[in-house]
Write an enzyme that holds these catalytic residues in place. Structure first.
Site, PDB file in Angstrom:
ATOM      1  CB  THR A 104      -0.898   0.056   1.261  1.00  0.00           C
ATOM      2  OG1 THR A 104      -0.080   0.266   2.418  1.00  0.00           O
ATOM      3  CG2 THR A 104      -1.694  -1.229   1.444  1.00  0.00           C
ATOM      4  CB  ALA A 108       1.744  -0.305   6.767  1.00  0.00           C
ATOM      5  CB  VAL A 165       7.928  -0.436   8.619  1.00  0.00           C
ATOM      6  CG1 VAL A 165       8.037   1.086   8.612  1.00  0.00           C
ATOM      7  CG2 VAL A 165       7.180  -0.916   9.854  1.00  0.00           C
ATOM      8  CE  LYS A 166       5.684   0.796  -0.367  1.00  0.00           C
ATOM      9  NZ  LYS A 166       4.493   1.147  -1.151  1.00  0.00           N
ATOM     10  CB  CYS A 167      11.400   3.902   5.390  1.00  0.00           C
ATOM     11  SG  CYS A 167      11.003   3.437   7.075  1.00  0.00           S
TER      12      CYS A 167
END
Ligand code: E4P
Length: 220
Positions: free
Chosen positions: A27, A56, A82-84
């Protein structure tokens, strides 16, 4: 190659998951903004549909904020990645979160040099955006080829997640290049099924069968 769906839409995810070929979900803030539910709640709902890695993204742009959001996102469910973003703070946050055992997807990667940074920061995966490079008149898929070769040269464990895939051809090219994962909109996954010879062949099989046995096959 793993197939991820690049959507936050639950109906699309349910349809894709029912086909049994969806390994995970990506996402982003733009996709979540379309769904009209709080991001936290929507991500939680997605975890109930797909049992695989679900990215996310943090929306903070500073290191401390990314850490805080990253830890909160990771706490939603064991499948959360976790998307950074590939910024200085994003790479710093990736390094710290990875040390804590949280999987990080470094997103908005557009060059092999950026992908090396993600690997050195311990990212679980890096997301080079193919379609957006093509939009600039560049050959996005070449970046996937380059990153896969560089990662293999050094045995980096970071996976290459080919993102911004806009067509079935992009998916095939990413697979040929050696991407570990391809994330695609539902429309592209659906298009992968299509071939006129499949339709024509099936039609002929059913006609022949029906003619020979004077009845329609069961269920038709
Ligand atoms: C990946 O994680 C991104 O959400 C996505 O692939 C971006 O695709 P787009 O360039 O078609 O928006």
């Amino acid at each position: 190659m793993k197939f991820f769906l690049d959507t936050a839409n639950l109906e699309e995810l349910k349809k894709g998951a029912a086909w049994g070929v969806v390994d995970g979900v990506t996402t982003n803030p733009s996709l979540l903004a379309k769904e009209g539910v709080t991001p936290h709640e929507q991500i939680h709902r997605i975890t109930e549909i797909v049992d695989g890695p679900i990215s996310a993204e943090v929306v903070a742009t500073d290191f401390e904020g990314m850490l805080r959001e990253g830890r909160e996102n990771a706490a939603i469910h064991r499948n959360i990645v976790v998307k950074c973003p590939l910024t200085r703070a994003g790479i710093q946050a990736c390094s710290k979160l990875s040390q804590e055992g949280i999987r990080v997807n470094v997103t908005l990667c557009f060059s092999p040099g950026q992908a090396i940074l993600a690997a050195k920061a311990g990212a679980w995966c890096v997301s080079p955006f193919i379609g957006r490079l093509d939009d600039l008149g560049l050959e996005g898929i070449q970046v996937i080829r380059d990153i896969c070769r560089i990662y293999a040269n050094y045995g980096f464990k970071t996976q290459v997640l080919a993102a911004s895939l806009r067509s079935p051809l992009h998916v095939v090219q990413a697979a040929e290049a050696g991407a570990h994962i391809g994330t695609m909109p539902f429309k592209v996954l659906d298009q992968l099924f299509n071939h006129p010879l499949t339709d024509k062949g099936l039609d002929q099989f059913l006609k022949d069968y029906s003619k020979a046995f004077q009845e329609a096959p069961a269920g038709r």
